[in-house]
Motif scaffolding. Structure first.
Motif, PDB file in Angstrom:
ATOM      1  N   LEU A 333       0.740  -1.051  -0.005  1.00 23.21           N
ATOM      2  CA  LEU A 333      -0.129  -0.159   0.145  1.00 23.21           C
ATOM      3  C   LEU A 333       1.089   1.260   0.001  1.00 23.21           C
ATOM      4  N   SER A 334       1.935   1.254   0.622  1.00 25.76           N
ATOM      5  CA  SER A 334       2.768   2.481   0.799  1.00 25.76           C
ATOM      6  C   SER A 334       3.430   2.706  -0.347  1.00 25.76           C
ATOM      7  N   LEU A 335       3.848   1.660  -1.132  1.00 25.96           N
ATOM      8  CA  LEU A 335       4.595   1.596  -2.536  1.00 25.96           C
ATOM      9  C   LEU A 335       3.520   2.255  -3.401  1.00 25.96           C
ATOM     10  N   PHE A 336       2.378   1.783  -3.520  1.00 23.66           N
ATOM     11  CA  PHE A 336       1.226   2.126  -4.219  1.00 23.66           C
ATOM     12  C   PHE A 336       1.084   3.505  -4.268  1.00 23.66           C
ATOM     13  N   LEU A 337       0.772   4.254  -3.023  1.00 22.74           N
ATOM     14  CA  LEU A 337       0.602   5.482  -2.522  1.00 22.74           C
ATOM     15  C   LEU A 337       1.592   6.332  -3.115  1.00 22.74           C
ATOM     16  N   ASN A 338       2.990   5.976  -2.843  1.00 22.68           N
ATOM     17  CA  ASN A 338       4.090   6.456  -3.343  1.00 22.68           C
ATOM     18  C   ASN A 338       3.996   6.745  -4.840  1.00 22.68           C
ATOM     19  N   VAL A 339       3.605   5.937  -5.665  1.00 22.93           N
ATOM     20  CA  VAL A 339       3.641   5.836  -6.923  1.00 22.93           C
ATOM     21  C   VAL A 339       2.183   6.788  -7.420  1.00 22.93           C
ATOM     22  N   ALA A 340       1.445   6.638  -6.783  1.00 27.82           N
ATOM     23  CA  ALA A 340      -0.101   7.082  -7.301  1.00 27.82           C
ATOM     24  C   ALA A 340      -0.273   8.904  -6.586  1.00 27.82           C
ATOM     25  N   THR A 341       0.541   9.168  -5.610  1.00 25.11           N
ATOM     26  CA  THR A 341       0.278  10.386  -4.940  1.00 25.11           C
ATOM     27  C   THR A 341       0.247  11.442  -5.958  1.00 25.11           C
ATOM     28  N   HIS A 342       1.207  11.593  -6.446  1.00 29.42           N
ATOM     29  CA  HIS A 342       1.455  12.776  -7.421  1.00 29.42           C
ATOM     30  C   HIS A 342       0.182  13.251  -8.265  1.00 29.42           C
ATOM     31  N   PRO A 343      -0.119  11.959  -9.322  1.00 30.60           N
ATOM     32  CA  PRO A 343      -1.228  12.102 -10.143  1.00 30.60           C
ATOM     33  C   PRO A 343      -2.594  12.174  -9.486  1.00 30.60           C
ATOM     34  N   LEU A 344      -2.691  11.550  -8.513  1.00 27.47           N
ATOM     35  CA  LEU A 344      -3.986  11.784  -7.676  1.00 27.47           C
ATOM     36  C   LEU A 344      -4.044  13.089  -6.926  1.00 27.47           C
ATOM     37  N   MET A 345      -3.068  13.695  -6.395  1.00 29.72           N
ATOM     38  CA  MET A 345      -3.021  14.870  -5.859  1.00 29.72           C
ATOM     39  C   MET A 345      -3.244  15.917  -6.913  1.00 29.72           C
ATOM     40  N   VAL A 346      -2.881  15.878  -8.170  1.00 26.39           N
ATOM     41  CA  VAL A 346      -3.119  16.896  -9.116  1.00 26.39           C
ATOM     42  C   VAL A 346      -4.469  16.858  -9.539  1.00 26.39           C
ATOM     43  N   ALA A 347      -5.037  15.703  -9.975  1.00 27.75           N
ATOM     44  CA  ALA A 347      -6.158  15.422 -10.661  1.00 27.75           C
ATOM     45  C   ALA A 347      -7.264  15.767  -9.646  1.00 27.75           C
ATOM     46  N   THR A 348      -6.986  15.411  -8.325  1.00 27.35           N
ATOM     47  CA  THR A 348      -8.316  15.625  -7.230  1.00 27.35           C
ATOM     48  C   THR A 348      -8.222  17.115  -7.099  1.00 27.35           C
ATOM     49  N   THR A 349      -7.055  17.832  -7.114  1.00 26.43           N
ATOM     50  CA  THR A 349      -7.260  19.380  -6.779  1.00 26.43           C
ATOM     51  C   THR A 349      -7.877  20.222  -7.896  1.00 26.43           C
ATOM     52  N   PHE A 350      -7.499  19.659  -9.176  1.00 28.14           N
ATOM     53  CA  PHE A 350      -8.318  20.155 -10.194  1.00 28.14           C
ATOM     54  C   PHE A 350      -9.722  19.761 -10.185  1.00 28.14           C
ATOM     55  N   ALA A 351     -10.086  18.398 -10.076  1.00 29.02           N
ATOM     56  CA  ALA A 351     -11.536  18.190  -9.829  1.00 29.02           C
ATOM     57  C   ALA A 351     -12.322  18.816  -8.859  1.00 29.02           C
ATOM     58  N   ILE A 352     -11.702  18.938  -7.613  1.00 31.03           N
ATOM     59  CA  ILE A 352     -12.392  19.775  -6.597  1.00 31.03           C
ATOM     60  C   ILE A 352     -12.548  21.344  -6.961  1.00 31.03           C
ATOM     61  N   MET A 353     -11.418  21.906  -7.450  1.00 29.66           N
ATOM     62  CA  MET A 353     -11.858  23.244  -8.121  1.00 29.66           C
ATOM     63  C   MET A 353     -12.773  23.354  -9.153  1.00 29.66           C
ATOM     64  N   ALA A 354     -13.060  22.405 -10.256  1.00 28.29           N
ATOM     65  CA  ALA A 354     -13.974  22.287 -11.257  1.00 28.29           C
ATOM     66  C   ALA A 354     -15.336  21.964 -10.432  1.00 28.29           C
TER      67      ALA A 354
END
Length: 497
Positions: A333-354
């Motif tokens: 799970l830690s390794l998965f979040l390490n890989v996924a955090t950046h794209p998820l953080m970016v996409a989530t920030t944009f989606a919350i703004m939209a």
């Protein structure tokens, strides 16, 4: 009219009662302004549920940052590296670098205590540029330095590194960027790399030019990257990923896993290849490798876009394989979040703004109570993250409010760049190759101003939404759009200048 007084703050009872009544209405559904456009109930509910899902995802991301921030507060301890000997090859790729940059890198390496080692500079420059570099390097009179040129310089940096590794004489390969400043114990720590692992020396930043964007990056590199993402994971005993400059590997294992990929995400990719082949990435505590941060806004935006693409690329390539690795579930799970955090953080920030702008158009003044609770939880976790970053940063003399300011600047920058970066998330998920621009450094990074086509279009769109909100008498849409517009102005005038 009776008043309620608490801590010298006087609140009219009528206002308090009306506020509580409005909040109580959220138990039944969203509170909508009277002149809001009529939307089908299913569409309104779908919009609210999407927004709630995004909030919950943000809660997960911030929670995992807090987990590592708590571990980063502790000092890192480990036994000193036990170098196992062997000849060391330090490989430095160059392309479009000036002569002074290359010779300065060679001099830095020559000053290190590093016996039984060679420096291999691999150039992808045209023949005439290569000859000038070779002449300058040879003039230093260092017998353990070789500068080579690939006769067919195609592909990404990883291909050049593989080509140089084939010609390296060392049992241990150490890869270093030309503008990196290595620690004095780099060679001893590199030689301590195990037979089936990649050894990472850690990252921190330095700025060749003092600008607001560079100052912010130095803070983020030190406390969010070095302390949280690296030291926090190390102290927690969780797996991590190596970054591109300052990684060592045994040549035999390097060849077994196929070397670097022909992609822009060469560092993350080779880290995950090591795990897939039954190896690991290991960090050794000690002084980190210092890498130059871009001094200009456009240079930063270009680098951030490439990093975003890289994370999304390796996520698409390795996401399913991560849960098949032979390691504890918490480590997967830690390794998965390490890989996924950046794209998820970016996409989530944009989606919350939209979603916020869409809810503004729908005239939603307050979402349902369960969404309000998620918003409150997100705010509380954000404060907790700031607190733990402060506990680390105060060792270097940072005040609490300075940390709050830096974190707010980081959030503002991410919010404004999130539409642009989301495009690179999509590219990383669905496109295997992109054109790679070398990030300009030093004074060359200041060649362009902050206001470009993207920023102008975003300002025009937000201004239009404000005008539409005012025209329709929809002050929720107008205020939501105006808030993002103010954040954009703040970024351009205070951070990106």
């Amino acid at each position: 009219m009776a008043n309620i007084t608490f801590l010298n703050i006087t609140i009219p009872r009528d206002i308090l009662n009306e506020t509580l009544q409005v909040i109580n209405k959220t138990r039944e559904g969203p509170v909508v302004i009277s002149n809001a456009p009529l939307l089908p109930e299913w569409l309104q509910n779908t919009l609210i549920l999407i927004y709630l899902a995004l909030l919950l995802l943000s809660l997960l991301l911030i929670s995992h940052y807090i987990y590592y921030a708590r571990h980063a507060v502790r000092e890192s301890h480990a036994d000193p590296p036990q170098a196992s000997g062997g000849f060391l090859s330090i490989i430095v790729p160059v392309k479009n670098e000036d002569v002074d940059t290359v010779t300065a890198a060679v001099k830095r390496l020559a000053a290190l205590p590093c016996p039984d080692a060679e420096v291999v500079i691999v150039s992808d420059d045209p023949p005439e540029k290569f000859e000038k570099l070779k002449e300058a390097v040879d003039a230093l009179g260092l017998t353990n330095v070789r500068i080579l040129r690939r006769p067919n310089p195609v592909g990404y940096k990883g291909v050049a590194l593989n080509w140089a590794a084939e010609r390296a004489r060392g049992d241990v390969l150490l890869f270093l960027d030309v503008d990196s400043v290595p620690p004095l114990d780099m060679c001893a720590r590199a030689r301590a790399v195990g037979d089936r692992e990649i050894l990472f020396l850690g990252w921190d930043g330095y700025a060749a030019v003092n600008t607001p964007i560079a100052s912010l990056q130095l803070f983020l590199y030190k406390y969010l990257l070095y302390h949280l993402a690296i030291l926090g994971r190390f102290n927690a005993g969780h797996p991590l990923l190596a970054l591109g400059s300052g990684i060592a590997v045994r040549k035999k294992f390097f060849e077994e896993i196929g070397g670097f990929c022909n992609c822009t995400a060469d560092d993350y990719d080779i880290s995950l290849r090591a795990y897939v082949h039954g190896g690991q990435v290991r960090y050794t505590p000690g002084p980190p490798v210092y890498v130059e941060v871009p001094a200009g806004y456009n240079a930063f935006k270009r680098q951030y876009a490439r990093w975003t693409y890289n994370s999304a690329y390796v996520f698409a390539k390795y996401a399913s394989a991560l849960f098949s690795l032979k390691m504890p579930k918490s480590h997967k799970l830690s390794l998965f979040l390490n890989v996924a955090t950046h794209p998820l953080m970016v996409a989530t920030t944009f989606a919350i703004m939209a979603a916020g702008l869409a809810m503004g158009y729908a005239g939603i003044l307050l979402p349902p109570i369960y969404v309000l609770m998620a918003q409150a939880a997100l705010f509380a976790l954000a404060l907790a993250q700031v607190y733990y970053v402060y506990k680390i940063a105060k060792r270097d003399g940072y005040s609490f409010w300075t940390v709050v300011k830096r974190m707010a600047q980081s959030a503002s920058l991410l919010l404004i760049l999130s539409p642009y970066l989301t495009f690179y998330v999509l590219l990383g998920l669905f496109k295997r190759r992109i054109r790679w621009y070398v990030t300009p450094k030093g004074l060359s990074a200041l060649a362009k101003g902050a206001l470009g086509l993207y920023e102008a279009l975003m300002a025009a769109l937000l201004s239009m939404l404000v005008a539409i909100g005012v025209y329709l008498g929809n002050w929720v849409l107008a205020s939501n759009s105006a808030f993002v517009l103010v954040v954009l102005a703040y970024v351009l005038l205070k951070i990106a200048k």
